[in-house]
Design an enzyme around this catalytic site. Structure first.
Site, short mmCIF file in Angstrom:
data_model
loop_
_atom_site.label_atom_id
_atom_site.label_comp_id
_atom_site.label_asym_id
_atom_site.label_seq_id
_atom_site.Cartn_x
_atom_site.Cartn_y
_atom_site.Cartn_z
N HIS A 123 58.97 -11.62 -50.92
CA HIS A 123 59.58 -10.81 -51.97
C HIS A 123 58.85 -9.47 -52.00
O HIS A 123 57.62 -9.44 -51.98
CB HIS A 123 59.46 -11.53 -53.32
N ARG A 132 79.26 -22.05 -54.72
CA ARG A 132 77.84 -21.97 -54.41
C ARG A 132 77.32 -23.30 -53.84
O ARG A 132 76.59 -23.31 -52.85
CB ARG A 132 77.06 -21.56 -55.67
N MET A 166 69.68 -12.96 -48.99
CA MET A 166 70.03 -12.47 -50.32
C MET A 166 71.00 -13.42 -51.04
O MET A 166 72.13 -13.05 -51.36
CB MET A 166 70.62 -11.06 -50.21
N ARG A 167 70.55 -14.64 -51.28
CA ARG A 167 71.38 -15.62 -51.98
C ARG A 167 70.54 -16.33 -53.03
O ARG A 167 69.36 -16.61 -52.80
CB ARG A 167 71.89 -16.69 -51.00
N ASN A 210 59.44 -17.82 -48.84
CA ASN A 210 60.19 -16.58 -49.00
C ASN A 210 59.22 -15.41 -49.02
O ASN A 210 58.03 -15.58 -49.32
CB ASN A 210 60.96 -16.64 -50.33
N GLY A 247 66.96 -7.96 -40.70
CA GLY A 247 66.17 -8.96 -40.00
C GLY A 247 64.87 -8.42 -39.44
O GLY A 247 64.33 -8.98 -38.47
N THR A 273 60.47 -22.57 -54.99
CA THR A 273 60.67 -23.66 -55.95
C THR A 273 61.92 -23.32 -56.76
O THR A 273 62.55 -22.27 -56.54
CB THR A 273 59.47 -23.77 -56.91
N GLN A 276 54.02 -3.67 -44.47
CA GLN A 276 53.04 -4.72 -44.82
C GLN A 276 53.68 -6.10 -44.76
O GLN A 276 53.03 -7.08 -44.38
CB GLN A 276 52.46 -4.46 -46.21
N GLU A 277 54.95 -6.19 -45.15
CA GLU A 277 55.65 -7.47 -45.05
C GLU A 277 55.59 -8.00 -43.61
O GLU A 277 55.39 -9.19 -43.37
CB GLU A 277 57.12 -7.31 -45.47
C1 GRF Z 1 62.58 -7.14 -47.38
O1 GRF Z 1 61.99 -6.13 -48.16
C2 GRF Z 1 62.46 -8.46 -48.09
O2 GRF Z 1 61.26 -8.63 -48.75
C3 GRF Z 1 63.59 -8.33 -49.08
O3 GRF Z 1 64.63 -7.72 -48.36
C4 GRF Z 1 64.09 -6.95 -47.29
C5 GRF Z 1 64.67 -7.52 -46.03
O4 GRF Z 1 64.34 -6.79 -44.92
N1 GRF Z 1 63.92 -9.58 -49.69
P1 GRF Z 1 64.62 -7.38 -43.46
O5 GRF Z 1 66.04 -7.94 -43.44
O6 GRF Z 1 63.59 -8.42 -43.15
O7 GRF Z 1 64.52 -6.16 -42.57
#
Ligand code: GRF
Length: 195
Positions: free
Chosen positions: A117, A73, A98-99, A115, A12, A149, A181-182
């Site tokens: 990625h 699902r 992660m789904r 999202n 998170g 999408t 960077q995210e």
């Molecule tokens: C991140 O790299 C995100 O882009 C990917 O999984 C990681 C999750 O990290 N899908 P966090 O749970 O936000 O720390």
């Protein structure tokens, strides 16, 4: 008030970055927006405790509880929708969730779900992005914020960040560089959408 619901599965850290930015930029007052809830499909997701510490409502919809249903699902996604919709979200933010989502779920939130990625989409959609980028000999990697999408990891791009791949990188060191960077581009992309 524009309610934001964040879905997580693990650490998170993106969720925490969004919550911290919402606080420091005073989204409640400036954007009339609020992180209302954090929902995980894993009961032990570390991010749940972080959200609680910030006084944010949390919930768990454990996908394993649906394993014995005829359509696990679909049943899981339907239950998740009920939990999300309690908050009447303006925006549903997938942050390390992660789904693989069912078409009905994606359609229900079309236009209001995003999202992040950890690759420069459309390169390396799917899993193990960092390892695949290293094996391909990429000199740059990065992260992408995109609309969700029906086409997995291929919705319209809202923001990207680029980082260099360094000679001694492992998937772990590259992932850590991308993750920093995210934490910058995801909150900023959300703030833009809410403006
Ligand atoms: C991140 O790299 C995100 O882009 C990917 O999984 C990681 C999750 O990290 N899908 P966090 O749970 O936000 O720390």
């Amino acid at each position: 008030m524009k309610n934001i619901v964040i879905l997580i599965s693990g650490d998170g850290s993106n969720m925490a970055a969004i919550v911290q930015t919402a606080h420091s930029q005073n989204w409640t007052k400036r954007l009339n927006a609020k992180v209302n809830a954090v929902i995980s499909n894993k009961p032990d997701a570390k991010g749940l405790a972080i959200a609680k510490d910030h006084g944010i409502a949390t919930a768990v919809v454990d996908h394993k509880a649906f394993a014995n249903q005829a359509n696990p699902r679909e049943a899981f996604d339907a239950a998740l929708m009920v939990e999300i919709d309690k908050h009447q979200p303006h925006l549903v933010v997938l942050a390390g969730f992660m789904r693989i989502l069912t078409p009905a779920f994606v359609a229900h939130y079309e236009g209001r779900m995003i999202n992040i990625h950890p690759s420069l989409l459309p390169a390396f959609a799917g899993l193990n992005t960092h390892q695949r980028a290293l094996e391909a000999g990429c000199q740059f990697a990065g992260a992408t914020v995109h609309r969700v999408t029906a086409d997995l990891d291929h919705g319209p791009i809202l923001a990207q960040a680029v980082v260099p791949v360094l000679p001694d990188d492992t998937a772990e060191t590259l992932a850590a560089r991308v993750l920093t960077q995210e934490h910058l581009i995801y909150p900023n992309a959300i703030a833009q959408l809410l403006t």
